[in-house]
Write a protein that holds these residues in place. Sequence first.
Motif, PDB file in Angstrom:
ATOM      1  N   GLN A  33       0.832  -1.207   0.000  1.00 42.77           N
ATOM      2  CA  GLN A  33       0.000   0.000   0.000  1.00 42.77           C
ATOM      3  C   GLN A  33       0.872   1.265   0.000  1.00 42.77           C
ATOM      4  O   GLN A  33       0.599   2.214  -0.733  1.00 42.77           O
ATOM      5  N   LEU A  34       1.884   1.261   0.843  1.00 39.43           N
ATOM      6  CA  LEU A  34       2.774   2.411   0.950  1.00 39.43           C
ATOM      7  C   LEU A  34       3.550   2.629  -0.352  1.00 39.43           C
ATOM      8  O   LEU A  34       3.715   3.764  -0.802  1.00 39.43           O
ATOM      9  N   LEU A  35       3.997   1.556  -0.963  1.00 36.39           N
ATOM     10  CA  LEU A  35       4.738   1.659  -2.220  1.00 36.39           C
ATOM     11  C   LEU A  35       3.857   2.279  -3.307  1.00 36.39           C
ATOM     12  O   LEU A  35       4.302   3.156  -4.046  1.00 36.39           O
ATOM     13  N   LYS A  36       2.614   1.837  -3.370  1.00 35.28           N
ATOM     14  CA  LYS A  36       1.699   2.357  -4.393  1.00 35.28           C
ATOM     15  C   LYS A  36       1.422   3.847  -4.193  1.00 35.28           C
ATOM     16  O   LYS A  36       1.540   4.635  -5.129  1.00 35.28           O
ATOM     17  N   SER A  37       1.063   4.228  -2.980  1.00 34.31           N
ATOM     18  CA  SER A  37       0.721   5.641  -2.758  1.00 34.31           C
ATOM     19  C   SER A  37       1.969   6.532  -2.773  1.00 34.31           C
ATOM     20  O   SER A  37       1.947   7.621  -3.351  1.00 34.31           O
ATOM     21  N   GLY A  38       3.032   6.072  -2.146  1.00 33.38           N
ATOM     22  CA  GLY A  38       4.241   6.896  -2.030  1.00 33.38           C
ATOM     23  C   GLY A  38       4.934   7.174  -3.351  1.00 33.38           C
ATOM     24  O   GLY A  38       5.472   8.268  -3.554  1.00 33.38           O
ATOM     25  N   THR A  39       4.920   6.206  -4.256  1.00 34.81           N
ATOM     26  CA  THR A  39       5.548   6.433  -5.564  1.00 34.81           C
ATOM     27  C   THR A  39       4.596   7.122  -6.531  1.00 34.81           C
ATOM     28  O   THR A  39       5.029   7.752  -7.484  1.00 34.81           O
ATOM     29  N   SER A  40       3.308   7.022  -6.263  1.00 30.40           N
ATOM     30  CA  SER A  40       2.313   7.683  -7.109  1.00 30.40           C
ATOM     31  C   SER A  40       2.397   9.202  -7.005  1.00 30.40           C
ATOM     32  O   SER A  40       2.058   9.918  -7.948  1.00 30.40           O
ATOM     33  N   VAL A  41       2.850   9.694  -5.875  1.00 36.10           N
ATOM     34  CA  VAL A  41       2.998  11.147  -5.686  1.00 36.10           C
ATOM     35  C   VAL A  41       3.873  11.712  -6.800  1.00 36.10           C
ATOM     36  O   VAL A  41       3.460  12.588  -7.562  1.00 36.10           O
ATOM     37  N   ILE A  63      -4.320  14.721  -7.712  1.00 36.15           N
ATOM     38  CA  ILE A  63      -4.128  13.285  -7.459  1.00 36.15           C
ATOM     39  C   ILE A  63      -2.877  13.077  -6.622  1.00 36.15           C
ATOM     40  O   ILE A  63      -2.876  12.288  -5.676  1.00 36.15           O
ATOM     41  N   ALA A  64      -1.809  13.789  -6.956  1.00 34.97           N
ATOM     42  CA  ALA A  64      -0.565  13.689  -6.177  1.00 34.97           C
ATOM     43  C   ALA A  64      -0.813  14.068  -4.725  1.00 34.97           C
ATOM     44  O   ALA A  64      -0.300  13.424  -3.800  1.00 34.97           O
ATOM     45  N   GLN A  65      -1.633  15.107  -4.516  1.00 35.32           N
ATOM     46  CA  GLN A  65      -1.959  15.539  -3.155  1.00 35.32           C
ATOM     47  C   GLN A  65      -2.716  14.436  -2.403  1.00 35.32           C
ATOM     48  O   GLN A  65      -2.416  14.158  -1.240  1.00 35.32           O
ATOM     49  N   LYS A  66      -3.659  13.805  -3.041  1.00 30.16           N
ATOM     50  CA  LYS A  66      -4.412  12.720  -2.414  1.00 30.16           C
ATOM     51  C   LYS A  66      -3.500  11.539  -2.083  1.00 30.16           C
ATOM     52  O   LYS A  66      -3.604  10.938  -1.011  1.00 30.16           O
TER      53      LYS A  66
END
Length: 114
Positions: A33-41, A63-66
Amino acid sequence: MNAISQKSLKFGVRIYKLCKYLEEKKEYIIARQLLKSGTSVGANIHEAIYAQSDLDYISKYSIAQKECSETLYWLEILKETEVLTNEEYDSIHKDAVEIMKLLVKTLKTLKAKK
């Protein structure tokens, strides 16, 4: 590459390394979960460079903010469950908050121009 792009790239690398560390501790689900959200920024910030319009640019930054907000949530979980020490948490949390502040400021400026 602007400042927020550079910071988000470095942040993505830190997130990746943290997730490798979490996997070593058998924390697979939260690491994913962290990998997906953290790299999506950073991915969304970089995608904004080639936005098709001002609205598309704003959308990518939103989206980056979310995703940054979600990343902060997962980091908080890791702190509260004592998977990360306070020192480990403080270091990466500081980077996430800095990126979030830049995103908020940029979005306010962009939306004010609209």
